[in-house]
Design an enzyme around this catalytic site. Structure first.
Site, PDB file in Angstrom:
ATOM      1  N   CYS A   7      21.611 -13.390  -0.021  1.00  0.00           N
ATOM      2  CA  CYS A   7      21.303 -14.278   1.102  1.00  0.00           C
ATOM      3  C   CYS A   7      22.407 -15.326   1.148  1.00  0.00           C
ATOM      4  O   CYS A   7      23.436 -15.170   0.506  1.00  0.00           O
ATOM      5  CB  CYS A   7      19.909 -14.894   0.986  1.00  0.00           C
ATOM      6  N   ALA A   8      22.191 -16.373   1.879  1.00  0.00           N
ATOM      7  CA  ALA A   8      23.232 -17.388   2.043  1.00  0.00           C
ATOM      8  C   ALA A   8      23.520 -18.104   0.717  1.00  0.00           C
ATOM      9  O   ALA A   8      24.677 -18.314   0.364  1.00  0.00           O
ATOM     10  CB  ALA A   8      22.827 -18.394   3.116  1.00  0.00           C
TER      11      ALA A   8
END
Length: 111
Positions: A7-8
């Protein structure tokens, strides 16, 4: 099977990783020792030195699919983008199913 969740920042995928582990542990057919799970940010993927079978991509970074595919294709690793509903509910069973399907499809292509 080595599964990496991206994810980020690696934070929300850490929660999803724990949900997937819970599903594996509760399964009569799966063995937790057969799985390695890791949650990282997409920016760390390039530096990952361990073998990767499948990457599960968080929906918030789906726009980075081309970048991620460029890293994974030379390694022969599969990937799947988790949908917002699965991710929002932290549905570990569906996420695991996505990883297993992506891995199976990759092996069928290579066969």
């Amino acid at each position: 099977m080595n599964i990496v969740l991206c994810c980020a920042g690696g934070f929300s995928t850490t929660m999803m990783m724990e949900k997937i582990k819970d599903v594996i542990r509760a399964s009569a057919r799966l063995n937790i020792e057969d799985f390695t799970l890791k949650a990282i940010s997409a920016d760390m993927l390039q530096e990952e030195t361990e073998p990767i079978d499948v990457v599960l991509i968080g929906p918030q970074i789906a726009h980075r699919e081309e970048y991620i595919r460029g890293i994974l294709e030379p390694r022969g690793a599969a990937y799947a983008i988790m949908d917002k509903e699965t991710y929002g509910k932290m549905d570990g069973a569906t996420a695991l199913k996505m990883a297993l399907i992506a891995d199976r499809k990759a092996h069928m292509k290579g066969a």
